[in-house]
Design a protein around this motif. Structure first.
Motif, PDB file in Angstrom:
ATOM      1  N   THR A   1       0.835  -1.195   0.000  1.00 51.97           N
ATOM      2  CA  THR A   1       0.000   0.000   0.000  1.00 51.97           C
ATOM      3  C   THR A   1       0.877   1.256   0.000  1.00 51.97           C
ATOM      4  OG1 THR A   1      -0.113   0.084   2.408  1.00 51.97           O
ATOM      5  CG2 THR A   1      -1.831  -1.170   1.259  1.00 51.97           C
ATOM      6  N   VAL A   2       0.282   2.365  -0.426  1.00 52.45           N
ATOM      7  CA  VAL A   2       1.004   3.629  -0.458  1.00 52.45           C
ATOM      8  C   VAL A   2       1.513   3.999   0.936  1.00 52.45           C
ATOM      9  CG1 VAL A   2       0.677   6.122  -0.725  1.00 52.45           C
ATOM     10  CG2 VAL A   2      -0.089   4.576  -2.530  1.00 52.45           C
ATOM     11  N   ALA A   3       0.697   3.743   1.973  1.00 50.79           N
ATOM     12  CA  ALA A   3       1.077   4.128   3.328  1.00 50.79           C
ATOM     13  C   ALA A   3       2.365   3.454   3.782  1.00 50.79           C
ATOM     14  CB  ALA A   3      -0.058   3.806   4.300  1.00 50.79           C
ATOM     15  N   SER A   4       2.681   2.294   3.226  1.00 53.50           N
ATOM     16  CA  SER A   4       3.896   1.583   3.617  1.00 53.50           C
ATOM     17  C   SER A   4       5.141   2.091   2.891  1.00 53.50           C
ATOM     18  CB  SER A   4       3.732   0.080   3.352  1.00 53.50           C
ATOM     19  OG  SER A   4       3.692  -0.178   1.956  1.00 53.50           O
ATOM     20  N   CYS A   5       4.942   2.967   1.907  1.00 53.40           N
ATOM     21  CA  CYS A   5       6.071   3.446   1.094  1.00 53.40           C
ATOM     22  C   CYS A   5       6.696   4.689   1.713  1.00 53.40           C
ATOM     23  CB  CYS A   5       5.625   3.731  -0.335  1.00 53.40           C
ATOM     24  SG  CYS A   5       5.261   2.250  -1.270  1.00 53.40           S
TER      25      CYS A   5
ATOM     26  N   ALA B   1      11.339   6.769  -0.321  1.00 54.58           N
ATOM     27  CA  ALA B   1      11.042   8.176  -0.599  1.00 54.58           C
ATOM     28  C   ALA B   1      11.898   8.731  -1.733  1.00 54.58           C
ATOM     29  CB  ALA B   1      11.236   8.998   0.667  1.00 54.58           C
ATOM     30  N   ALA B   2      13.147   8.290  -1.841  1.00 54.09           N
ATOM     31  CA  ALA B   2      14.020   8.797  -2.899  1.00 54.09           C
ATOM     32  C   ALA B   2      13.462   8.442  -4.272  1.00 54.09           C
ATOM     33  CB  ALA B   2      15.430   8.229  -2.741  1.00 54.09           C
ATOM     34  N   GLU B   3      12.952   7.234  -4.427  1.00 60.29           N
ATOM     35  CA  GLU B   3      12.381   6.819  -5.702  1.00 60.29           C
ATOM     36  C   GLU B   3      11.118   7.617  -6.019  1.00 60.29           C
ATOM     37  OE1 GLU B   3      12.164   4.822  -9.260  1.00 60.29           O
ATOM     38  OE2 GLU B   3      13.763   4.696  -7.774  1.00 60.29           O
ATOM     39  N   LEU B   4      10.356   7.947  -4.991  1.00 55.14           N
ATOM     40  CA  LEU B   4       9.107   8.671  -5.200  1.00 55.14           C
ATOM     41  C   LEU B   4       9.332  10.153  -5.484  1.00 55.14           C
ATOM     42  CD1 LEU B   4       6.849   7.023  -2.479  1.00 55.14           C
ATOM     43  CD2 LEU B   4       7.010   6.476  -4.901  1.00 55.14           C
TER      44      LEU B   4
ATOM     45  N   ASP C   1       4.222  15.993 -10.485  1.00 56.78           N
ATOM     46  CA  ASP C   1       3.617  16.210  -9.174  1.00 56.78           C
ATOM     47  C   ASP C   1       2.207  15.664  -9.086  1.00 56.78           C
ATOM     48  OD1 ASP C   1       2.534  18.070 -10.904  1.00 56.78           O
ATOM     49  OD2 ASP C   1       2.634  19.751  -9.497  1.00 56.78           O
ATOM     50  N   TRP C   2       1.445  15.737 -10.184  1.00 55.96           N
ATOM     51  CA  TRP C   2       0.051  15.294 -10.131  1.00 55.96           C
ATOM     52  C   TRP C   2      -0.088  13.779 -10.036  1.00 55.96           C
ATOM     53  CZ3 TRP C   2      -0.384  12.296 -14.433  1.00 55.96           C
ATOM     54  CH2 TRP C   2       0.383  12.637 -15.554  1.00 55.96           C
ATOM     55  N   ALA C   3       0.995  13.033 -10.299  1.00 60.29           N
ATOM     56  CA  ALA C   3       0.938  11.571 -10.220  1.00 60.29           C
ATOM     57  C   ALA C   3       1.540  11.043  -8.929  1.00 60.29           C
ATOM     58  CB  ALA C   3       1.677  10.955 -11.415  1.00 60.29           C
ATOM     59  N   HIS C   4       2.038  11.929  -8.071  1.00 61.76           N
ATOM     60  CA  HIS C   4       2.686  11.493  -6.839  1.00 61.76           C
ATOM     61  C   HIS C   4       1.669  10.790  -5.940  1.00 61.76           C
ATOM     62  CE1 HIS C   4       5.125  11.473  -3.234  1.00 61.76           C
ATOM     63  NE2 HIS C   4       6.141  11.932  -3.934  1.00 61.76           N
ATOM     64  N   PRO C   5       2.005   9.619  -5.394  1.00 58.79           N
ATOM     65  CA  PRO C   5       1.024   8.874  -4.581  1.00 58.79           C
ATOM     66  C   PRO C   5       0.598   9.597  -3.313  1.00 58.79           C
ATOM     67  CG  PRO C   5       3.208   7.880  -4.407  1.00 58.79           C
ATOM     68  CD  PRO C   5       3.282   8.891  -5.510  1.00 58.79           C
TER      69      PRO C   5
ATOM     70  N   PRO D   1      -6.535   1.413   2.288  1.00 54.09           N
ATOM     71  CA  PRO D   1      -6.022   0.092   1.890  1.00 54.09           C
ATOM     72  C   PRO D   1      -6.142  -0.158   0.393  1.00 54.09           C
ATOM     73  CG  PRO D   1      -8.166  -0.119   2.966  1.00 54.09           C
ATOM     74  CD  PRO D   1      -7.741   1.310   3.130  1.00 54.09           C
ATOM     75  N   LEU D   2      -6.855   0.724  -0.323  1.00 49.73           N
ATOM     76  CA  LEU D   2      -7.000   0.581  -1.775  1.00 49.73           C
ATOM     77  C   LEU D   2      -6.023   1.473  -2.535  1.00 49.73           C
ATOM     78  CD1 LEU D   2     -10.891   0.352  -2.107  1.00 49.73           C
ATOM     79  CD2 LEU D   2      -9.219  -1.495  -1.967  1.00 49.73           C
ATOM     80  N   ASN D   3      -5.101   2.122  -1.838  1.00 52.69           N
ATOM     81  CA  ASN D   3      -3.960   2.779  -2.480  1.00 52.69           C
ATOM     82  C   ASN D   3      -2.883   1.712  -2.676  1.00 52.69           C
ATOM     83  OD1 ASN D   3      -5.141   5.308  -2.459  1.00 52.69           O
ATOM     84  ND2 ASN D   3      -4.098   6.000  -0.620  1.00 52.69           N
ATOM     85  N   LEU D   4      -2.818   1.138  -3.870  1.00 50.23           N
ATOM     86  CA  LEU D   4      -1.964  -0.021  -4.099  1.00 50.23           C
ATOM     87  C   LEU D   4      -0.679   0.351  -4.831  1.00 50.23           C
ATOM     88  CD1 LEU D   4      -4.682  -2.626  -5.221  1.00 50.23           C
ATOM     89  CD2 LEU D   4      -3.824  -2.144  -2.913  1.00 50.23           C
ATOM     90  N   VAL D   5       0.410  -0.296  -4.450  1.00 53.71           N
ATOM     91  CA  VAL D   5       1.729  -0.071  -5.053  1.00 53.71           C
ATOM     92  C   VAL D   5       2.295  -1.397  -5.528  1.00 53.71           C
ATOM     93  CG1 VAL D   5       4.078   0.772  -4.670  1.00 53.71           C
ATOM     94  CG2 VAL D   5       2.153   1.880  -3.513  1.00 53.71           C
ATOM     95  N   LEU D   6       2.785  -1.405  -6.767  1.00 52.09           N
ATOM     96  CA  LEU D   6       3.470  -2.571  -7.312  1.00 52.09           C
ATOM     97  C   LEU D   6       4.970  -2.306  -7.243  1.00 52.09           C
ATOM     98  CD1 LEU D   6       2.526  -4.580 -10.481  1.00 52.09           C
ATOM     99  CD2 LEU D   6       4.893  -3.882 -10.121  1.00 52.09           C
ATOM    100  N   LYS D   7       5.693  -3.207  -6.584  1.00 52.35           N
ATOM    101  CA  LYS D   7       7.141  -3.064  -6.437  1.00 52.35           C
ATOM    102  C   LYS D   7       7.862  -4.087  -7.304  1.00 52.35           C
ATOM    103  CE  LYS D   7       7.532  -1.201  -1.739  1.00 52.35           C
ATOM    104  NZ  LYS D   7       8.187  -1.409  -0.421  1.00 52.35           N
TER     105      LYS D   7
END
Length: 314
Positions: A177-181, A186-189, A196-200, A212-218
């Motif tokens: 999830t985004v909250a775990s990133c 942070a450097a990658e983000l 800026d408009w695409a920043h999670p 919980p629906l803010n999903l991140v693929l690593k």
């Protein structure tokens, strides 16, 4: 969340009152998604205001103090609505002055970000306006009902599922999830490749950062693609889908969509989650293409203009 009640006497024709829409019985003035999102946002305080003794208008604004003394104050006004056929620049100026007074900030040192509908944007009269427009962007808001076409839902389900299965076969990846990133991600983000408009963590999103629906693929334990969404009153609010440039970007994006779909419903669309508010910046070409794929579900499309103002210094 704390609210105040105050009346602005800046004009004999218009007065502005800070309200709590829930306890004051004025929820009808605001979108339910806005009220819900404000209640779940922890990094800034939201204010709701009514215009007129018998409200003919309403707006919401939020504010986060600047980190440095040299930074501008930034006030976001994600919602403004009036019943009048037109809104003069002088009334809009009263609103901005009321906000500055309420927050005890100097409007000369403040950037206001205002979101208005197509109709209201066309009706605005800036001739008597003492602020200058510094930026203008557009957001496309599409309302969907997946029940409109169960056949298309199943078609997309199979399409996204095939992409997810290909992802499993071709890459070593993980979903989080985004909250775990947080750090060290942070450097990658903060990559220069990320607008800026695409920043999670874009503060303009209604979806809370901890949704919980803010999903991140690593890939290789590094954030590579993500989406921002949340459930509000059983309606999916879907605001962002981004992937770093890659020849397989569509594979990553569709795999994320499959991960989202499977959290909300099933192949037969038998659960209650079938309504969606799908919004995206007009710069986000990937979301525009996705919108075309979702066309059979569309019930309404609206353009929202985002305008940035600063006090006009002569």
């Amino acid at each position: 969340m704390l609210f105040f009640t105050a009346i602005a006497s800046m004009s004999s024709h218009h007065h502005i009152t800070l309200i709590d829409p829930k306890t004051d019985g004025l929820e009808y003035l605001f979108p339910s998604s806005l009220i819900h999102a404000s209640a779940h946002t922890t990094n800034q305080h939201s204010y709701f205001a009514a215009i007129g003794a018998i409200p003919y208008g309403a707006f919401c604004f939020n504010y986060s103090p600047p980190l440095l003394d040299t930074d501008l104050h930034i006030v976001n006004i994600p919602f403004l609505s009036v019943a009048f056929a037109s809104l003069s620049g002088s009334v809009l100026e009263l609103i901005l002055e009321f906000i500055s007074s309420t927050l005890s900030i100097d409007n000369h040192l403040t950037l206001f970000n205002l979101s208005v509908s197509d109709t209201l944007n066309d009706a605005l009269d800036f001739r008597a306006f003492n602020y200058t427009l510094t930026k203008s962007r557009s957001i496309i808001e599409v309302r969907l009902d997946f029940n409109n076409s169960i056949d298309h839902w199943r078609f997309l389900w199979k399409l996204f599922q095939r992409n997810y299965q290909q992802l499993e076969q071709q890459y070593t990846f993980s979903l989080t999830t985004v909250a775990s990133c947080l750090t060290p991600d942070a450097a990658e983000l903060s990559s220069s490749l990320l607008p800026d408009w695409a920043h999670p963590f874009n503060p303009g999103f209604f979806s809370p950062a901890d949704s919980p629906l803010n999903l991140v693929l690593k890939l290789s334990n590094t954030p590579f693609a993500w989406l921002n969404s949340s459930l509000i009153d059983d309606v999916l609010l879907f605001e962002n889908l981004w992937c770093f440039p890659h020849e397989k970007s569509s594979l990553f994006a569709y795999s994320l969509l499959y991960a989202l779909f499977t959290r909300l419903n099933d192949f037969d669309l038998s659960r209650q989650f079938h309504s969606c508010i799908f919004s995206y910046r007009d710069e986000n070409k990937g979301m525009a293409k996705l919108s075309k794929r979702l066309q059979p579900f569309v019930t309404n499309t609206t353009t929202i203009h985002q305008l940035s103002f600063r006090y006009l210094v002569s």
